[in-house]
Scaffold this active site. Structure first.
Site, PDB file in Angstrom:
ATOM      1  N   LYS A 195     -65.366  36.309-124.551  1.00 49.65           N
ATOM      2  CA  LYS A 195     -64.047  36.410-123.935  1.00 49.65           C
ATOM      3  C   LYS A 195     -63.994  35.436-122.751  1.00 49.65           C
ATOM      4  O   LYS A 195     -64.678  34.418-122.735  1.00 49.65           O
ATOM      5  CB  LYS A 195     -63.785  37.852-123.504  1.00 49.65           C
ATOM      6  CG  LYS A 195     -63.756  38.853-124.649  1.00 49.65           C
ATOM      7  CD  LYS A 195     -62.512  38.710-125.501  1.00 49.65           C
ATOM      8  CE  LYS A 195     -62.389  39.816-126.527  1.00 49.65           C
ATOM      9  NZ  LYS A 195     -61.122  39.760-127.281  1.00 49.65           N
ATOM     10  N   LYS A 223     -53.523  36.161-114.435  1.00 50.34           N
ATOM     11  CA  LYS A 223     -53.544  35.837-115.859  1.00 50.34           C
ATOM     12  C   LYS A 223     -52.676  36.803-116.649  1.00 50.34           C
ATOM     13  O   LYS A 223     -51.983  36.404-117.588  1.00 50.34           O
ATOM     14  CB  LYS A 223     -54.986  35.865-116.362  1.00 50.34           C
ATOM     15  CG  LYS A 223     -55.157  35.555-117.842  1.00 50.34           C
ATOM     16  CD  LYS A 223     -56.622  35.584-118.219  1.00 50.34           C
ATOM     17  CE  LYS A 223     -56.850  35.366-119.701  1.00 50.34           C
ATOM     18  NZ  LYS A 223     -56.512  34.010-120.148  1.00 50.34           N
ATOM     19  N   LYS A 264     -49.139  41.534-123.054  1.00 50.46           N
ATOM     20  CA  LYS A 264     -49.475  40.117-123.232  1.00 50.46           C
ATOM     21  C   LYS A 264     -49.552  39.760-124.707  1.00 50.46           C
ATOM     22  O   LYS A 264     -49.025  38.730-125.146  1.00 50.46           O
ATOM     23  CB  LYS A 264     -50.805  39.796-122.552  1.00 50.46           C
ATOM     24  CG  LYS A 264     -51.201  38.327-122.668  1.00 50.46           C
ATOM     25  CD  LYS A 264     -52.593  38.051-122.129  1.00 50.46           C
ATOM     26  CE  LYS A 264     -53.662  38.520-123.080  1.00 50.46           C
ATOM     27  NZ  LYS A 264     -55.001  37.958-122.782  1.00 50.46           N
ATOM     28  N   SER A 265     -50.203  40.604-125.490  1.00 48.35           N
ATOM     29  CA  SER A 265     -50.367  40.329-126.918  1.00 48.35           C
ATOM     30  C   SER A 265     -49.033  40.272-127.636  1.00 48.35           C
ATOM     31  O   SER A 265     -48.795  39.389-128.470  1.00 48.35           O
ATOM     32  CB  SER A 265     -51.250  41.411-127.553  1.00 48.35           C
ATOM     33  OG  SER A 265     -52.525  41.446-126.953  1.00 48.35           O
ATOM     34  N   ARG A 271     -64.591  28.660-124.967  1.00 51.35           N
ATOM     35  CA  ARG A 271     -64.347  29.696-125.963  1.00 51.35           C
ATOM     36  C   ARG A 271     -64.145  29.069-127.354  1.00 51.35           C
ATOM     37  O   ARG A 271     -63.545  27.999-127.475  1.00 51.35           O
ATOM     38  CB  ARG A 271     -63.156  30.562-125.555  1.00 51.35           C
ATOM     39  CG  ARG A 271     -63.399  31.272-124.237  1.00 51.35           C
ATOM     40  CD  ARG A 271     -62.245  32.146-123.820  1.00 51.35           C
ATOM     41  NE  ARG A 271     -62.069  33.281-124.731  1.00 51.35           N
ATOM     42  CZ  ARG A 271     -61.129  34.207-124.566  1.00 51.35           C
ATOM     43  NH1 ARG A 271     -60.292  34.116-123.539  1.00 51.35           N
ATOM     44  NH2 ARG A 271     -61.024  35.214-125.426  1.00 51.35           N
ATOM     45  N   ASP A 307     -61.099  45.221-125.630  1.00 46.51           N
ATOM     46  CA  ASP A 307     -60.581  44.770-124.338  1.00 46.51           C
ATOM     47  C   ASP A 307     -60.659  45.865-123.278  1.00 46.51           C
ATOM     48  O   ASP A 307     -60.596  45.576-122.082  1.00 46.51           O
ATOM     49  CB  ASP A 307     -59.129  44.294-124.472  1.00 46.51           C
ATOM     50  CG  ASP A 307     -59.038  42.837-124.897  1.00 46.51           C
ATOM     51  OD1 ASP A 307     -60.075  42.150-124.922  1.00 46.51           O
ATOM     52  OD2 ASP A 307     -57.920  42.378-125.205  1.00 46.51           O
ATOM     53  N   SER A 356     -59.887  38.386-133.775  1.00 48.86           N
ATOM     54  CA  SER A 356     -58.773  38.630-134.687  1.00 48.86           C
ATOM     55  C   SER A 356     -57.650  37.619-134.489  1.00 48.86           C
ATOM     56  O   SER A 356     -56.763  37.502-135.339  1.00 48.86           O
ATOM     57  CB  SER A 356     -58.222  40.041-134.478  1.00 48.86           C
ATOM     58  OG  SER A 356     -57.662  40.185-133.185  1.00 48.86           O
ATOM     59  N   GLN A 357     -57.689  36.869-133.384  1.00 49.47           N
ATOM     60  CA  GLN A 357     -56.634  35.881-133.134  1.00 49.47           C
ATOM     61  C   GLN A 357     -56.617  34.779-134.177  1.00 49.47           C
ATOM     62  O   GLN A 357     -55.562  34.199-134.448  1.00 49.47           O
ATOM     63  CB  GLN A 357     -56.778  35.294-131.732  1.00 49.47           C
ATOM     64  CG  GLN A 357     -56.422  36.275-130.634  1.00 49.47           C
ATOM     65  CD  GLN A 357     -56.641  35.704-129.250  1.00 49.47           C
ATOM     66  OE1 GLN A 357     -57.030  34.548-129.087  1.00 49.47           O
ATOM     67  NE2 GLN A 357     -56.384  36.511-128.234  1.00 49.47           N
ATOM     68  N   SER A 366     -61.299  43.954-133.893  1.00 50.27           N
ATOM     69  CA  SER A 366     -60.021  44.273-133.227  1.00 50.27           C
ATOM     70  C   SER A 366     -58.866  44.363-134.224  1.00 50.27           C
ATOM     71  O   SER A 366     -57.784  43.815-134.017  1.00 50.27           O
ATOM     72  CB  SER A 366     -59.711  43.228-132.141  1.00 50.27           C
ATOM     73  OG  SER A 366     -60.740  43.151-131.194  1.00 50.27           O
TER      74      SER A 366
END
Length: 415
Positions: A329, A400, A10-11, A109, A302, A156-157, A182
């Protein structure tokens, strides 16, 4: 031995979609993840005016370095944190007015540090209801670039979004990071940016801070293969370590993998599992017992729920530390894991950034409270292998990241 074909990361898929949309030319993504999150990202790109063609095993994205083709758009980000954080950042480099909204879960979030950073760069960004949360509107006029300071201790996003933005600015970016969680996900970002032609360097400061410098190179389209998802693999690896005679191999995920979450197998090795990491595959085999341990999972948070769900079967307490970010999360994962383990009769203690799980025999029947979080479902599927009577209040939320999880997990373990 069971060989498992794990869907794409996914990342990696989310980053590749951003980079492909920003690149000059048409990029082909090989074996991208097809899930609610990544489909939502692709739909968001289409809403902004990017051309996205989706075949069964490859997606083709025609990039627009100048930004979205549409000058107005209303984008729904669903539950996806990468979608909700990356797409507004991508749109900010263009010219137009773009509104972004998300599910109720994603609205809760935080976005605050990213919003602050974008405003520092001159982006006209407005939060409609609650500051630092969706929905938001970006009035984009391109970005000159410059220097900024970022706290990425929550996610970290935020840093990833800004790093990927850097090559699209007129003068480049210098991002000084005061805290970072992360970190392996940032290393994924840097490696992928370089694959699309970006130039970025990192300089560590004398007191622990660091500065990333991104040149205004733009991106060049390429063909990019998406590796299997390491976080998803953790459930199959944990199951192999738990079950007598268990053994699982995941091809395509080995020593050369980008994803830091593969380090979860090092935790299993410390617990007593037999682990072999080769160049192009990883194998975990049960040795018949699991040891308790204390482990810092800040960089692989995660997979914290995976270890929490496995922990009761160890011969001593399992203490997981430095995972405060798991509280923001899809749900508060620390509390969700503790709640469900206690309902199964397991002794659990928690603190602001840690959880300690004592050995015990989980007992059902118990319906796991998933809080709509795919990782809670997939983690407690591991517990269910040794606990009859476990069910889930929302088993379908795995769509998801892995719509076929239940069938694949059941087939792998004779269910």
């Amino acid at each position: 031995m069971t060989v498992i074909d794990i869907p794409g990361s996914k990342s990696v898929t989310a980053r590749a979609l951003f980079l492909a949309a920003a690149a000059r030319g048409t990029t082909t993504l090989l074996k991208p993840l097809r899930s609610d999150d990544t489909e939502g990202f692709a739909e968001g790109l289409k809403a902004l005016g990017y051309e996205v063609r989706q075949d069964e095993d490859a997606w083709h994205i025609t990039g627009r370095p100048e930004g979205p083709a549409h000058d107005t758009a209303d984008v729904y980000c669903r539950d996806g944190a990468t979608t909700a954080r990356f797409l507004p950042t991508l749109a900010a480099a263009g010219h137009g007015t773009y509104r972004f909204d998300a599910s109720a879960q994603m609205r809760r979030r935080p976005l605050g540090p990213l919003s602050t950073a974008l405003r520092t760069l001159g982006v006209d960004l407005t939060h409609e209801d609650r500051e630092g949360h969706h929905p938001l509107t970006v009035a984009a006029r391109g970005i000159k670039g410059g220097a900024l300071t970022l706290d990425a201790g929550q996610s970290s996003q935020y840093l990833t979004a800004l790093l990927m933005l850097g090559p699209l600015t007129a003068e480049g970016l210098a991002i000084t990071v005061t805290d970072l969680v992360s970190e392996p996900y940032v290393e994924i970002t840097l490696a992928m940016m370089r694959s699309f032609g970006a130039r970025v360097t990192r300089e560590d400061g004398p007191e622990g801070g660091r500065t990333y410098t991104v040149e205004p190179t733009g991106y060049t389209a390429t063909t990019y293969a998406v590796e299997p998802d390491a976080s998803t693999s953790s459930y199959f690896f944990a199951a192999a370590a738990l079950l007598p005679g268990g053994e699982v191999t995941v091809p395509g995920l080995g020593a050369n993998a980008l994803q830091g979450d593969l380090a979860f197998v090092d935790v299993l090795r410390r617990m007593g599992a037999d682990v072999r990491v080769e160049d192009d595959r990883t194998t975990v085999r049960s040795t018949g017992s699991l040891r308790g341990l204390t482990v810092n999972m800040r960089d692989i948070s995660d997979t914290m729920p995976t270890l929490a769900a496995l922990a009761p079967f160890a011969d001593g307490p399992v203490r997981i530390e430095d995972v405060a970010n798991t509280r923001v999360k899809e749900c508060d994962r620390l509390d969700a894991c503790a709640e469900n383990l206690r309902r199964l009769g397991i002794e659990v203690h928690t603190g602001p950034d840690w959880i300690e799980i004592h050995p015990g025999t989980p007992t059902g029947p118990v319906e796991i409270a998933t809080h709509g979080d795919h990782r809670i479902v997939m983690s407690f599927a591991v517990t269910a292998l040794r606990t009859p009577g476990i069910s889930f209040d929302d088993p379908g939320c795995v769509r998801k990241t892995f719509p076929g999880f239940h069938a694949a997990f059941g087939a792998a373990h004779g269910r």
